[in-house]
Design a protein around this motif. Structure first.
Motif, PDB file in Angstrom:
ATOM      1  N   ILE A   1      34.257  35.662  45.679  1.00 30.03           N
ATOM      2  CA  ILE A   1      35.271  36.101  44.696  1.00 30.03           C
ATOM      3  C   ILE A   1      35.617  34.940  43.764  1.00 30.03           C
ATOM      4  O   ILE A   1      35.640  35.084  42.542  1.00 30.03           O
ATOM      5  CB  ILE A   1      36.531  36.627  45.425  1.00 30.03           C
TER       6      ILE A   1
ATOM      7  N   PHE B   1      34.217  35.825  40.266  1.00 33.24           N
ATOM      8  CA  PHE B   1      35.177  36.750  39.641  1.00 33.24           C
ATOM      9  C   PHE B   1      36.501  36.123  39.212  1.00 33.24           C
ATOM     10  O   PHE B   1      37.228  36.724  38.426  1.00 33.24           O
ATOM     11  CB  PHE B   1      35.409  37.955  40.557  1.00 33.24           C
TER      12      PHE B   1
ATOM     13  N   GLY C   1      44.215  36.836  43.629  1.00 28.29           N
ATOM     14  CA  GLY C   1      44.551  35.833  44.631  1.00 28.29           C
ATOM     15  C   GLY C   1      45.665  36.213  45.578  1.00 28.29           C
ATOM     16  O   GLY C   1      45.753  35.682  46.681  1.00 28.29           O
ATOM     17  N   ASP C   2      46.552  37.116  45.179  1.00 34.34           N
ATOM     18  CA  ASP C   2      47.635  37.514  46.090  1.00 34.34           C
ATOM     19  C   ASP C   2      47.367  38.936  46.586  1.00 34.34           C
ATOM     20  O   ASP C   2      46.309  39.504  46.329  1.00 34.34           O
ATOM     21  CB  ASP C   2      48.983  37.402  45.361  1.00 34.34           C
ATOM     22  N   ASP C   3      48.317  39.508  47.283  1.00 37.75           N
ATOM     23  CA  ASP C   3      48.109  40.855  47.817  1.00 37.75           C
ATOM     24  C   ASP C   3      48.037  41.893  46.706  1.00 37.75           C
ATOM     25  O   ASP C   3      47.361  42.914  46.840  1.00 37.75           O
ATOM     26  CB  ASP C   3      49.242  41.212  48.792  1.00 37.75           C
TER      27      ASP C   3
ATOM     28  N   LEU D   1      38.197  45.682  40.446  1.00 41.60           N
ATOM     29  CA  LEU D   1      36.791  45.876  40.809  1.00 41.60           C
ATOM     30  C   LEU D   1      36.656  45.957  42.325  1.00 41.60           C
ATOM     31  O   LEU D   1      36.933  44.980  43.025  1.00 41.60           O
ATOM     32  CB  LEU D   1      35.977  44.684  40.289  1.00 41.60           C
TER      33      LEU D   1
ATOM     34  N   LEU E   1      40.098  41.051  34.385  1.00 37.66           N
ATOM     35  CA  LEU E   1      39.908  41.403  35.800  1.00 37.66           C
ATOM     36  C   LEU E   1      41.077  40.824  36.593  1.00 37.66           C
ATOM     37  O   LEU E   1      41.295  39.608  36.597  1.00 37.66           O
ATOM     38  CB  LEU E   1      38.580  40.833  36.322  1.00 37.66           C
TER      39      LEU E   1
ATOM     40  N   GLY F   1      41.986  41.936  39.979  1.00 37.61           N
ATOM     41  CA  GLY F   1      41.942  42.080  41.429  1.00 37.61           C
ATOM     42  C   GLY F   1      40.835  43.008  41.840  1.00 37.61           C
ATOM     43  O   GLY F   1      40.031  43.447  41.009  1.00 37.61           O
TER      44      GLY F   1
HETATM   45  P1  ADP Z   1      43.428  41.890  50.957  1.00 38.37           P
HETATM   46  O1  ADP Z   1      43.022  41.234  52.239  1.00 38.37           O
HETATM   47  O2  ADP Z   1      44.885  41.876  50.707  1.00 38.37           O
HETATM   48  O3  ADP Z   1      42.755  43.224  50.735  1.00 38.37           O
HETATM   49  P2  ADP Z   1      41.353  40.480  49.793  1.00 38.37           P
HETATM   50  O4  ADP Z   1      41.216  39.424  50.790  1.00 38.37           O
HETATM   51  O5  ADP Z   1      40.454  41.667  49.845  1.00 38.37           O
HETATM   52  O6  ADP Z   1      42.852  40.953  49.808  1.00 38.37           O
HETATM   53  O7  ADP Z   1      41.239  39.861  48.344  1.00 38.37           O
HETATM   54  C1  ADP Z   1      41.818  38.626  47.998  1.00 38.37           C
HETATM   55  C2  ADP Z   1      42.129  38.605  46.539  1.00 38.37           C
HETATM   56  O8  ADP Z   1      40.938  38.722  45.813  1.00 38.37           O
HETATM   57  C3  ADP Z   1      43.022  39.755  46.092  1.00 38.37           C
HETATM   58  O9  ADP Z   1      43.869  39.273  45.066  1.00 38.37           O
HETATM   59  C4  ADP Z   1      42.037  40.756  45.545  1.00 38.37           C
HETATM   60  O10 ADP Z   1      42.621  41.551  44.533  1.00 38.37           O
HETATM   61  C5  ADP Z   1      40.956  39.846  44.980  1.00 38.37           C
HETATM   62  N1  ADP Z   1      39.602  40.452  44.985  1.00 38.37           N
HETATM   63  C6  ADP Z   1      38.885  40.883  46.037  1.00 38.37           C
HETATM   64  N2  ADP Z   1      37.675  41.332  45.661  1.00 38.37           N
HETATM   65  C7  ADP Z   1      37.626  41.194  44.315  1.00 38.37           C
HETATM   66  C8  ADP Z   1      36.650  41.494  43.323  1.00 38.37           C
HETATM   67  N3  ADP Z   1      35.466  42.046  43.625  1.00 38.37           N
HETATM   68  N4  ADP Z   1      36.967  41.237  42.035  1.00 38.37           N
HETATM   69  C9  ADP Z   1      38.145  40.713  41.721  1.00 38.37           C
HETATM   70  N5  ADP Z   1      39.098  40.398  42.586  1.00 38.37           N
HETATM   71  C10 ADP Z   1      38.861  40.631  43.884  1.00 38.37           C
END
Ligand code: ADP
Ligand code: MG
Length: 324
Positions: free
Chosen positions: A11, A15, A28-30, A88, A118, A120
């Motif tokens: 990521i 991304f 980066g956050d929830d 995404l 983008l 999250g």
């Molecule tokens: P969670 O465990 O809360 O689902 P993740 O660990 O899946 O969160 O994701 C960590 C961060 O990275 C979150 O802010 C999420 O939105 C972002 N993220 C995850 N996958 C992608 C992606 N393919 N593109 C952009 N952001 C992403």
């Protein structure tokens, strides 16, 4: 051997972008945080691309990056909403650096063209599947809804239709196309142009009634407008603008693929005759050609006619994932 990528490295590397964005809080956050522009509504839409359903296995990653966002931006355009941000959700069979770099390049090239950030998403291992959700903004009352067509409206189409369907026929060997023609038509299939500038300009000018983007073929998608608006229509099939490659094919194929091709991502919209000059002027200022192809009637049903106004029976079907 380069080290395997962890989910979070992936990521971060492909991304997360080191630049200020529109979002109050990005990846980066929830959750991401978006602060809407005062007085605007938020338009939201999701579209998913599934391997072997929407694209061939082994499809070029850069093109997939473009197309997966393009089909979503096309929905915003059809509503008249300006792109703001997207998420995404990605299922990948493996963390392939080469694929990820290409995908991100295609994705961000189009995202930057439209100032769409983008913010999250989610990343998981699994059969290749790309789901994007877009967020756009528009003024209340400005959305171009499917239910807003009125009897007497003109029916308009942006751009040209059918080349993406022709490329599919070429790949399937149903049509014999010279390689250069197949390449031109295939570009329409793989890298469609979402008509964002036109859709937003039409909505903001308040000169259009209903709109939809043509993803499953004009006849089927126009049918959604007719149903939602409780009206019918007469469509001049010979007036439908064909893509440059399709334009050189015989008239039977041209009629079939312009009327019910699929994967076009052009806009179909309806507007009162009083808007004609304003629409033509806006189309020029947006650099997107538009063509008037029919009219909305009080009588229910869709009547297909030729250039002389005589009825055509084309036996067309629209694309449907569960009955196709
Ligand atoms: P969670 O465990 O809360 O689902 P993740 O660990 O899946 O969160 O994701 C960590 C961060 O990275 C979150 O802010 C999420 O939105 C972002 N993220 C995850 N996958 C992608 C992606 N393919 N593109 C952009 N952001 C992403
Ligand atoms: Mg998660």
């Amino acid at each position: 051997m380069p080290q395997a990528l962890s989910e979070f490295d992936l990521i971060k590397q492909y991304f997360v972008r080191q630049r200020p964005g529109r979002a109050t809080l990005g990846i980066g956050d929830d959750c991401a945080l978006l602060t809407p522009t005062a007085g605007k509504q938020i338009a939201i839409s999701s579209d998913m691309l599934v391997e072997d359903r929407h694209f061939f296995a082994g499809a070029d990653a850069r093109m997939l990056g473009h197309k997966s966002l393009a089909v979503n931006l096309s929905d915003l355009a059809a509503m008249g909403a300006r792109p703001v941000a997207f998420t995404l959700a990605l299922a990948l069979p493996q963390a392939d650096r080469h694929w990820l770099a290409g995908f991100a390049e295609g994705l961000f090239a189009l995202a930057d063209e439209h100032g769409c950030e983008l913010i999250g998403g989610d990343t998981t291992k699994g059969p290749l599947n790309i789901c994007i959700t877009v967020f756009g903004e528009l003024a209340p009352g400005q959305a171009l809804r499917r239910s807003a067509a009125r009897a007497g409206d003109d029916i308009w189409i942006s751009g040209a239709l059918g080349d993406a369907r022709l490329a599919l026929a070429g790949y399937r060997m149903e049509q014999n196309l010279p390689p250069a023609d197949l390449a031109t038509a295939a570009a329409r299939m793989h890298t469609p142009t979402p008509r964002v500038a036109l859709g937003c300009a039409l909505a903001e000018a308040g000169i259009v009634h209903a709109a939809i983007d043509i993803s499953d073929g004009l006849v089927g998608d126009l049918g959604h407008i007719l149903k939602a608006s409780h009206v019918g229509a007469t469509l001049d099939v010979d007036a439908l603008p064909a893509g440059p490659v399709l334009a050189r094919q015989d008239s039977a194929l041209r009629r079939r693929y312009t009327a019910a091709g699929g994967d076009d991502y052009e806009l179909c919209f309806t507007a009162p005759a009083a808007s004609r000059d304003a629409i033509a002027a806006l189309a020029i200022s947006c650099g997107t050609p538009v063509t008037r192809v029919g009219r909305i009637d009080t009588e229910a049903g869709l009547r297909l006619v030729d250039a002389a106004g005589l009825p055509l029976d084309l036996q067309l079907t629209s694309f449907d994932h569960f009955s196709g």
